[in-house]
Write an enzyme that holds these catalytic residues in place. Structure first.
Site, mmCIF file in Angstrom:
data_model
loop_
_atom_site.group_PDB
_atom_site.id
_atom_site.type_symbol
_atom_site.label_atom_id
_atom_site.label_comp_id
_atom_site.label_asym_id
_atom_site.label_seq_id
_atom_site.Cartn_x
_atom_site.Cartn_y
_atom_site.Cartn_z
ATOM 1 C CG ASN A 155 -0.359 -0.109 2.511
ATOM 2 O OD1 ASN A 155 0.804 -0.477 2.619
ATOM 3 N ND2 ASN A 155 -1.107 0.221 3.541
ATOM 4 C CD GLU A 253 5.126 0.095 12.979
ATOM 5 O OE1 GLU A 253 3.895 0.238 13.147
ATOM 6 O OE2 GLU A 253 5.967 0.542 13.756
ATOM 7 C CB CYS A 287 -1.609 0.570 8.603
ATOM 8 S SG CYS A 287 -0.401 1.826 8.276
ATOM 9 C CD GLU A 388 -5.865 -3.638 8.931
ATOM 10 O OE1 GLU A 388 -5.260 -4.712 8.818
ATOM 11 O OE2 GLU A 388 -5.301 -2.548 9.058
ATOM 12 C CD GLU A 467 8.694 0.875 10.282
ATOM 13 O OE1 GLU A 467 7.763 1.272 9.565
ATOM 14 O OE2 GLU A 467 9.437 -0.066 9.983
HETATM 15 P P1 NDP Z 1 0.811 -9.407 4.249
HETATM 16 O O1 NDP Z 1 1.040 -9.609 5.690
HETATM 17 O O2 NDP Z 1 0.102 -10.441 3.495
HETATM 18 O O3 NDP Z 1 2.189 -9.182 3.465
HETATM 19 C C1 NDP Z 1 3.167 -8.272 3.889
HETATM 20 C C2 NDP Z 1 4.506 -8.739 3.378
HETATM 21 O O4 NDP Z 1 4.829 -9.977 4.008
HETATM 22 C C3 NDP Z 1 4.536 -9.008 1.873
HETATM 23 O O5 NDP Z 1 5.796 -8.677 1.347
HETATM 24 C C4 NDP Z 1 4.322 -10.511 1.827
HETATM 25 O O6 NDP Z 1 4.774 -11.111 0.630
HETATM 26 C C5 NDP Z 1 5.138 -10.948 3.018
HETATM 27 N N1 NDP Z 1 4.815 -12.270 3.520
HETATM 28 C C6 NDP Z 1 3.647 -12.948 3.417
HETATM 29 N N2 NDP Z 1 3.766 -14.163 3.999
HETATM 30 C C7 NDP Z 1 5.030 -14.256 4.483
HETATM 31 C C8 NDP Z 1 5.765 -15.265 5.183
HETATM 32 N N3 NDP Z 1 5.219 -16.445 5.510
HETATM 33 N N4 NDP Z 1 7.054 -15.031 5.504
HETATM 34 C C9 NDP Z 1 7.626 -13.844 5.204
HETATM 35 N N5 NDP Z 1 6.989 -12.865 4.521
HETATM 36 C C10 NDP Z 1 5.699 -13.055 4.182
HETATM 37 O O7 NDP Z 1 0.100 -7.988 4.134
HETATM 38 P P2 NDP Z 1 -0.334 -7.205 2.816
HETATM 39 O O8 NDP Z 1 0.785 -7.044 1.874
HETATM 40 O O9 NDP Z 1 -1.580 -7.850 2.343
HETATM 41 O O10 NDP Z 1 -0.611 -5.738 3.412
HETATM 42 C C11 NDP Z 1 -1.801 -5.375 3.975
HETATM 43 C C12 NDP Z 1 -1.722 -5.420 5.482
HETATM 44 O O11 NDP Z 1 -0.610 -4.654 5.951
HETATM 45 C C13 NDP Z 1 -2.912 -4.802 6.135
HETATM 46 O O12 NDP Z 1 -3.457 -5.688 7.065
HETATM 47 C C14 NDP Z 1 -2.410 -3.543 6.827
HETATM 48 O O13 NDP Z 1 -3.021 -3.194 7.993
HETATM 49 C C15 NDP Z 1 -0.991 -3.837 7.056
HETATM 50 N N6 NDP Z 1 -0.201 -2.600 7.043
HETATM 51 C C16 NDP Z 1 0.260 -2.103 8.232
HETATM 52 C C17 NDP Z 1 0.958 -0.928 8.281
HETATM 53 C C18 NDP Z 1 1.498 -0.394 9.569
HETATM 54 O O14 NDP Z 1 2.411 0.419 9.542
HETATM 55 N N7 NDP Z 1 0.993 -0.780 10.717
HETATM 56 C C19 NDP Z 1 1.239 -0.158 7.068
HETATM 57 C C20 NDP Z 1 0.713 -0.777 5.868
HETATM 58 C C21 NDP Z 1 0.027 -1.955 5.884
HETATM 59 P P3 NDP Z 1 3.773 -11.303 -0.606
HETATM 60 O O15 NDP Z 1 3.371 -9.953 -1.039
HETATM 61 O O16 NDP Z 1 4.605 -12.022 -1.582
HETATM 62 O O17 NDP Z 1 2.619 -12.106 -0.090
#
Ligand code: NDP
Length: 498
Positions: A155, A253, A287, A388, A467
């Site tokens: 995002n 995060e 988020c 969420e 962060e």
């Molecule tokens: P995910 O948790 O699905 O993915 C985040 C990252 O983790 C991606 O690069 C993903 O890879 C990777 N990942 C997934 N599975 C694994 C694993 N088993 N081991 C290591 N890495 C893994 O989240 P989204 O990308 O769908 O993002 C949306 C979510 O992020 C929302 O729930 C949102 O709230 C949260 N978010 C939080 C923020 C904050 O600062 N608190 C800011 C922005 C978003 P891949 O893409 O290849 O699946």
């Protein structure tokens, strides 16, 4: 661009652009049009292994480069991003959908972070302290940790990686970066800039590929000392368990269920502007998005009318078009998830005031568009109030006092961002005191953090790290305490007290 012209990209490992060892690729798609934007390596554990080895080798020399010199490269990074701001923003809109003014903001955040953290290269302050012994000096300094694994969501494809990579580097660590699979191109373009800025080979490496393969290998690798992760709570907590078993530091995060309180004395015009922006900006996929509006009973009717009227006027479309207010959600599965929550909300007895449907007319037919959605009569404890959704959906919840509003606000498992609209300074100060989130706004929505203040949340949003601000340096460094005894004799601390 037709399928035959689609560009194929490579990983950047040890200063060289290389394909995945398996030669497999995956597509990056435009969520507004379905167009394939590029093919990127579908990397696996063997690619991560090569990247970690390169980073481990480079660490031995990078940690010895004086921090102000490391920072000079980061200043050049800032300049290069600035020069390319428009191209990067346009690509970002194509790759993840948010509208152009917002993707420009995302790129600007990386510029801000680069300037801010490069400045830290001449500070990275430690401190001196008096020793309890005569003729003895004591001070402490920040030391780097080694190889850092950076795992990011889609995002904020430049802002979030910048919050992690830049401070990790200025502290003297080296990095292996795995971007989200929905936004690999932005990750690759970001890394290209570091190469051009003169970062030595191996100091920053990028490996694109699925979380379950490339991400998991990065987390499990024994030479990776720190994992910095932003993403869903589910994934983050799973990573944290693995890191705990391996004894490695992890900064998380994760999700949010952010709320704004609107008191009866608030400027309702301002509140409407801010809440529409906070709920539907980035199509609700922040988020910090405002997914709950806790409104005082005496302001409810008027605020509701204003919000619904404004939400209905928002124009959906391709984020590159100047007349678009709200772009697509990132994927079909995200669209399904949003719609499932809308159905859950209806079943729970919430009243749908507007939205609640996929929009696929005309030019929108090939994208993942969802109408801005507002629920009324939402009660604390409903799933749409607790979980969420990460889409363009917000809830209206009535409260009859500030105390009750704050209790509702605090009543979720998350604690990222919150806001209050009021002209009563006493009410604002009381709310600031009692709200249990990492970020609080007054007379502003729940989005809009700036890079030089700490960013992060309480409870299930994170694990206590921050962060942004200089606080981020605590994630990427550890303290070394130094004692210099110049007495010329043995002086035993706590024992020789005469
Ligand atoms: P995910 O948790 O699905 O993915 C985040 C990252 O983790 C991606 O690069 C993903 O890879 C990777 N990942 C997934 N599975 C694994 C694993 N088993 N081991 C290591 N890495 C893994 O989240 P989204 O990308 O769908 O993002 C949306 C979510 O992020 C929302 O729930 C949102 O709230 C949260 N978010 C939080 C923020 C904050 O600062 N608190 C800011 C922005 C978003 P891949 O893409 O290849 O699946």
């Amino acid at each position: 661009m037709s399928a035959v012209e689609v560009a194929t990209y490579k990983n950047y490992v040890d200063g060289t652009w290389v394909p995945a060892r398996s030669a497999q690729v995956m597509e990056s798609l435009n969520p507004a049009t379905g167009e394939v934007l590029g093919l990127v390596p579908k990397s696996g554990p063997e690619d991560v292994e090569a990247a970690v080895q390169a980073a481990a080798r480079a660490y031995q020399s990078w940690r010895k480069v004086p921090a102000p010199r490391r920072a000079e490269i980061l200043f050049r990074v800032a300049e290069l991003i600035l020069q390319r701001k428009e191209d990067l923003a346009r690509l970002m809109t194509q790759e993840m959908g948010k509208v152009l003014p917002e993707t420009r903001g995302d790129v600007q955040e990386a510029i801000d972070m680069a300037y801010f953290i490069a400045g830290e290269g001449r500070r990275l302050h430690g401190y001196t302290a008096p020793s309890e012994m005569p003729h003895k000096a004591a001070y402490c300094v920040r030391a780097p940790l080694g190889v850092v694994g950076v795992i990011t969501p889609w995002n904020f494809p430049m802002a979030i990686p910048s919050w992690k990579i830049l401070p990790a580097l200025v502290c003297g660590n080296t990095v292996v970066f795995k971007p989200a699979s929905y936004t690999p191109l932005l990750g690759l373009k970001f890394v290209e800039i570091f190469e051009e800025a003169g970062l030595p080979p191996g100091v920053l490496n990028i490996v694109t590929g699925p979380g379950g393969a490339a991400g998991d290998a990065l987390v499990a690798h024994p030479q990776v000392r720190v994992i910095s992760f932003t993403g869903s709570t589910e994934t983050g907590l799973r990573l944290a368990e693995k890191c705990a078993r391996l004894g490695k530091r992890v900064s998380l995060e994760m999700g949010g269920k952010n709320a704004a309180i609107v008191m009866p004395d608030a400027d309702l015009g301002l509140a409407t502007d801010a809440l529409v922006w906070s709920a539907f900006g980035t199509t609700g996929q922040r988020c910090t998005a405002c997914s709950r509006i806790i409104v005082h009973r005496d302001a409810r009717a008027e605020l509701t009318e204003r919000l619904v009227e404004r939400a209905r006027r928002l124009r959906l479309g391709d984020g590159l078009r100047p007349d678009t207010d709200v772009g697509p959600v990132v994927s079909e599965s995200q669209l399904q998830r949003v719609h499932e929550y809308v159905e859950i909300g209806k079943r729970e007895g919430a009243r749908l005031l507007t939205g609640g449907t996929r929009v696929a007319d005309g030019a929108l037919a090939r994208g993942y568009f969802y109408a801005p959605t507002i629920f009324d009569s939402v009660r604390p404890g409903m799933r749409i109030e607790q979980e969420e959704i990460f889409g363009p959906v917000t809830d209206l919840i009535e409260a009859d006092s500030l105390e009750r509003a704050v209790a509702i606000l605090n009543g979720t498992p998350y604690g990222l961002s919150a806001s209050i609209f009021t002209r009563d300074i006493n009410a604002a100060m009381e709310a600031i005191d009692d709200i249990e989130t990492g970020i609080v706004y007054v007379n502003h929505g729940t989005i809009g953090a700036e890079v030089h203040l700490p960013f992060g949340g309480t409870k299930n949003t994170g694990n206590g790290h921050r962060e942004g601000g200089t606080q981020v340096l605590d994630v990427f460094s550890e303290w070394k305490a130094v004692y210099i005894d110049f007495s010329g004799r043995l002086q035993r601390a706590q024992i020789d007290r005469e």
